[in-house]
Write a protein that holds these residues in place. Structure first.
Motif, mmCIF file in Angstrom:
data_model
loop_
_atom_site.group_PDB
_atom_site.id
_atom_site.type_symbol
_atom_site.label_atom_id
_atom_site.label_comp_id
_atom_site.label_asym_id
_atom_site.label_seq_id
_atom_site.Cartn_x
_atom_site.Cartn_y
_atom_site.Cartn_z
ATOM 1 N N THR A 623 1.169 -1.669 0.079
ATOM 2 C CA THR A 623 -0.083 -0.291 0.314
ATOM 3 C C THR A 623 0.949 1.016 0.174
ATOM 4 O OG1 THR A 623 -0.124 -0.084 2.512
ATOM 5 C CG2 THR A 623 -2.070 -1.012 1.131
ATOM 6 N N THR A 624 0.544 2.754 -0.252
ATOM 7 C CA THR A 624 0.934 3.566 -0.222
ATOM 8 C C THR A 624 1.743 3.971 0.914
ATOM 9 O OG1 THR A 624 -1.204 5.104 0.402
ATOM 10 C CG2 THR A 624 -0.590 4.420 -2.062
ATOM 11 N N GLY A 625 0.678 3.158 2.463
ATOM 12 C CA GLY A 625 1.305 4.133 3.694
ATOM 13 C C GLY A 625 0.886 5.546 3.914
ATOM 14 N N GLY A 626 -0.078 6.104 3.968
ATOM 15 C CA GLY A 626 -0.751 7.128 3.307
ATOM 16 C C GLY A 626 -1.102 8.234 2.000
ATOM 17 N N LYS A 627 -0.654 9.882 2.402
ATOM 18 C CA LYS A 627 -1.027 10.501 1.159
ATOM 19 C C LYS A 627 0.615 11.162 1.112
ATOM 20 C CE LYS A 627 -6.119 11.390 1.294
ATOM 21 N NZ LYS A 627 -6.988 11.335 1.420
ATOM 22 N N SER A 628 0.808 11.255 0.183
ATOM 23 C CA SER A 628 2.145 11.978 -0.048
ATOM 24 C C SER A 628 1.969 13.615 -1.083
ATOM 25 C CB SER A 628 2.780 11.908 -1.853
ATOM 26 O OG SER A 628 3.683 12.461 -1.523
ATOM 27 N N LYS A 629 1.895 15.470 -0.322
ATOM 28 C CA LYS A 629 2.461 16.180 -0.805
ATOM 29 C C LYS A 629 2.966 16.128 -2.196
ATOM 30 C CE LYS A 629 1.407 17.935 3.534
ATOM 31 N NZ LYS A 629 1.959 19.022 4.711
ATOM 32 N N ASN A 630 4.301 15.154 -2.071
ATOM 33 C CA ASN A 630 4.918 15.452 -3.747
ATOM 34 C C ASN A 630 4.805 14.468 -4.121
ATOM 35 O OD1 ASN A 630 5.775 18.135 -3.387
ATOM 36 N ND2 ASN A 630 7.037 17.848 -1.574
ATOM 37 N N PRO A 631 3.583 13.710 -4.727
ATOM 38 C CA PRO A 631 4.268 12.180 -5.526
ATOM 39 C C PRO A 631 5.089 11.858 -6.901
ATOM 40 C CG PRO A 631 1.897 13.622 -6.230
ATOM 41 C CD PRO A 631 2.719 14.414 -5.113
ATOM 42 N N THR A 632 5.032 13.389 -7.603
ATOM 43 C CA THR A 632 5.488 13.545 -8.930
ATOM 44 C C THR A 632 7.155 13.487 -8.392
ATOM 45 O OG1 THR A 632 5.988 15.501 -9.220
ATOM 46 C CG2 THR A 632 4.043 14.496 -9.714
#
Length: 757
Positions: A623-632
């Motif tokens: 899984t992702t383990g949360g959300k990212s502010k800078n995914p790119t």
């Protein structure tokens, strides 16, 4: 693997984007795929099923349109005022019949060609005939005629009789004949028949009056021309009289004859004088020659023939003879000799005198003949000049005379023609006749409304309009809903069609293959798995990226179930959630999202610690383990690339769930790291243009796109219109296979329990 892939450009004919050398067995997407498919290599075409799908999806458009139009035709038919039609038959006559026989008619009213017939039909259709019929409608008949139209309006206000007549009158020529039907329709059958007959009578009277008017106008024109011609004739007659008076030529013919006779006489006289003159001139010239030569003039025959000269020559000859004979007896001085010599001398002197006298007479005759010849020549020349002048006079006179005769003859022709036309005016006959008068139609047999025809028109018109509306709406609808849209427009091969799963939450749907909650769905993913194995490129692909155009198309649903399908087929599989913005894999798989990709990337957590092992047999989940502010930044980092490289060594298959392309560009950052793409399209949701634009971005990366999965289509539509992917008739086969699998699965579980025990 990527180096073998060659992307094709957009096909200008199909609007799609293609790739070369990619195909599944015999059913291939051959070189430079541009929307074409199949063995034939031709571009895809809409099948009959595609049109049936359009029709079935929008059947209510047809039903509503049919109901409105058919109901309208019923209301119109049974509420419309009944109209009755009557027809009168008019026969056109080929030629005007007159009492004078075959005379030339100035009105030219004969019918000899199609143009003449069409002219008469146009006359019958003209406004002049309508105005004539309107004038024939009087008093009570006029009121009855206008009664049904009392409340009717036109652009200019209440309807006028002329507008009503023009609207309801119809002219119907009979083919290959000179017959014309004059048809009129009216709510009153008696009025319909009466007005039809009025049209026929007005046409006949109008043509007769028009012919008479034309003839009278022609007669008046003839009268004017006759008066003008009369003036010309009288003027020429006066010119002839004046010319005779000026030239003193009462009878030019007689004068010319006399002059010719006189000229002949003078010519004879001149010839006679000329002969006499020539004769005397010859004698004169001989005399002159004899004189010059010293010859005796009496030697000339015309002098010797003179009576006196001839007698003196005889006397001289006798005297000389006597002298010759006496000289033998006497001497010269003998008196007798002297007397004879004296007599000879006297005779010679007298001869000379006679010759001179003869010569003088010849000279005098010569002069007289010369004068006579000159006089005859002058008189002949004068007479010739007189005859020439007379001929000139006669030419001018004859010219005037001919003009006079021509104009006089034309005057007589005009006078005769005018007399004939005046006689014809009173004998004019109509050029048409009523063959059959219009009769009032039966009250039970109206011409309008035609119930059967109107209802049939409403029925078939409703179907036609509804069908047209269905297809118009369908062609205006830009949403993807068929294999043609995917393969022909977008340019992707169809991997499979996933039917809609009803009455289940998203978590259960994400694990449909594992729970086998819908055997049809399970078999669909098995078919997709089989399709991927048909190509070496997709068969050997380890990292497969799934994406879609817009959110909500079911890419996470397809990702999880594809991962489960790979796992069920014995492949060690990892389901990787690369949607760092809105992760969905953990929730759909009912897992915690506390640790995952972000922990490994940002905190260097060990992969074994963040990977959830054996969620299902052969299936691990990251899984992702949360959300990212800078995914790119994360997806483009070398650390993420090394992570995928390590995972590639650990697993047979890695299914990467990414965000939709139209929303963000995250998936594009991963294209260089994956072996291929599966494009998820939700049925009847995303627009074709949007999908084309986003698929074009995939092509530009040179990353293979294995195909598209059409998601969330109803089972009935799927089985009926996509039977080559799935069909309800296979349901029993699915159940049989599933039962076998369950039975085998139970046996394996029992064996495992026994082994553990």
């Amino acid at each position: 693997m990527k180096n073998e892939y060659v992307r094709g450009g957009p096909d200008p004919n199909s609007g799609g984007y293609g790739y070369g050398g990619y195909g599944y067995g015999s059913y291939g997407y051959g070189g430079n795929y541009g929307g074409g498919y199949g063995d034939s290599g031709g571009g895809p075409q809409r099948s009959f099923n595609d049109y049936i799908l359009m029709f079935r999806e929008r059947i209510w458009y047809l039903i509503v349109a049919f109901f409105i139009i058919f109901s309208g035709s019923i209301l119109y038919t049974f509420n419309k005022t009944k109209v009755y039609t009557a027809a009168a038959t008019v026969q056109l006559l080929r030629d005007d019949v007159t009492a004078l026989g075959n005379t030339v008619d100035l009105s030219q009213n004969q019918i000899h060609s199609a143009e003449d017939l069409n002219t008469q039909i146009s006359v019958l259709e003209s406004a002049a005939i309508i105005r004539g019929v309107e004038m024939r409608l009087q008093d009570e008949m006029r009121q009855r005629f206008m009664a049904p139209y009392a409340d009717a309006l036109s652009l200019s206000g209440p309807l006028t009789p002329i507008e009503v007549l023009g609207k309801n009158r119809k002219i119907v020529p009979r083919r290959m004949s000179l017959m014309i039907n004059v048809v009129y329709s009216h709510p009153d059958p008696d009025i319909a028949a009466h007005v039809a007959n009025l049209f026929a009578m007005e046409f006949i009277d109008y043509n007769l009056k028009r012919n008479i008017d034309i003839t009278m106008k022609a007669v008046e024109d003839l009268r004017l021309r006759l008066d003008q011609q009369k003036i010309k004739v009288e003027e020429l007659e006066r010119k002839l009289a004046d010319y005779r008076e000026q030239k003193n030529a009462v009878s030019l013919a007689d004068q010319e004859n006399i002059a010719v006779q006189q000229l002949a006489t003078l010519n004879e006289i001149k010839l006679s004088n000329k002969n006499a003159y020539d004769n005397l001139d010859t004698k004169r010239k001989l005399i002159e020659n004899y004189k010059r030569e010293g010859k005796n003039l009496w030697e000339l025959s015309f002098i010797a023939e003179q009576e006196r000269v001839a007698s003196l020559l005889g006397e001289i000859s006798s005297a000389r003879i006597n002298i010759s004979s006496l000289s033998k007896r006497y001497r010269e001085k003998h008196p007798i000799m002297i007397q004879q010599i004296q007599t000879l001398q006297e005779a010679e002197l007298e001869l000379a005198s006679a010759v001179a006298n003869a010569v003088d007479k010849i000279y005098a005759s010569y002069l007289e003949a010369e004068a006579n010849f000159e006089l005859a020549s002058r008189r002949l020349a004068e007479k010739e000049r007189e005859l020439i002048e007379l001929s000139k006079t006669r030419v001018e006179y004859n010219s005037l005379l001919r003009d006079f005769e021509v104009q006089q003859n034309f005057f007589q022709v005009l006078n005769s023609r005018m007399t004939t036309e005046l006689t014809q005016v009173n004998l004019k006959n109509p050029n048409a006749e009523i063959l059959d008068e219009a009769l009032p139609p039966s009250i039970d047999n109206p011409s309008s409304p035609n119930v059967a025809m109107n209802l049939a028109a409403g029925f078939f018109g409703g179907i036609a309009v509804g069908t047209a509306l269905v297809f118009a709406v369908a062609f205006l609808d830009d949403r993807i809903k068929s294999a043609f849209d995917i393969e022909g427009t977008i340019g992707l091969p169809m991997l499979g069609v996933v039917p809609r799963i009803k009455k289940l939450d998203s978590n259960t749907k994400a694990q449909a293959v594992a729970s086998n909650v819908d055997r049809h769905v399970t078999e669909t993913f098995r078919s997709i798995h089989s399709a991927l194995k048909l190509s070496e490129e997709s068969k050997n692909a380890k990292i497969i990226l799934t994406t879609s155009t817009v959110p909500g198309e079911g890419k996470s649903f397809v990702s999880s179930n594809m991962a489960l399908t790979f796992a069920n087929h014995g492949d060690k599989t990892l389901l990787l959630d690369a949607d760092l913005r809105l992760p969905n894999v953990a929730r759909s798989m009912q897992l915690d999202n506390d640790r995952g990709v972000l922990d490994h990337m940002e905190h260097n957590a060990d992969l074994d610690d963040v990977i959830i092992k054996e969620v299902y047999p052969n299936l691990d989940v990251l899984t992702t383990g949360g959300k990212s502010k800078n995914p790119t930044q994360i997806l483009n980092s070398a650390h993420f690339e090394s992570m995928l490289a390590e995972l590639r060594d650990r697993y047979d298959r890695i299914v990467v769930d990414t965000p939709p392309l139209a929303a963000v560009s995250d998936a594009l950052n991963l294209l260089s790291l994956v072996d291929g793409v599966i494009y998820v399209i939700k049925f009847n949701t995303v627009k074709r243009k949007t999908a084309v634009v986003n698929v074009r971005r995939l092509w530009e990366s040179n990353t293979p796109v294995f195909g598209a999965v059409l998601n969330n289509i109803t089972s009935s539509v799927s089985s009926y219109y996509y039977s080559h992917y799935s069909d309800k008739t296979y349901q029993e086969y699915y159940v049989h296979n599933d039962d076998e699998l369950e039975e085998n699965s139970s046996k394996e579980e029992g064996a495992e329990v026994l082994g553990k025990s």
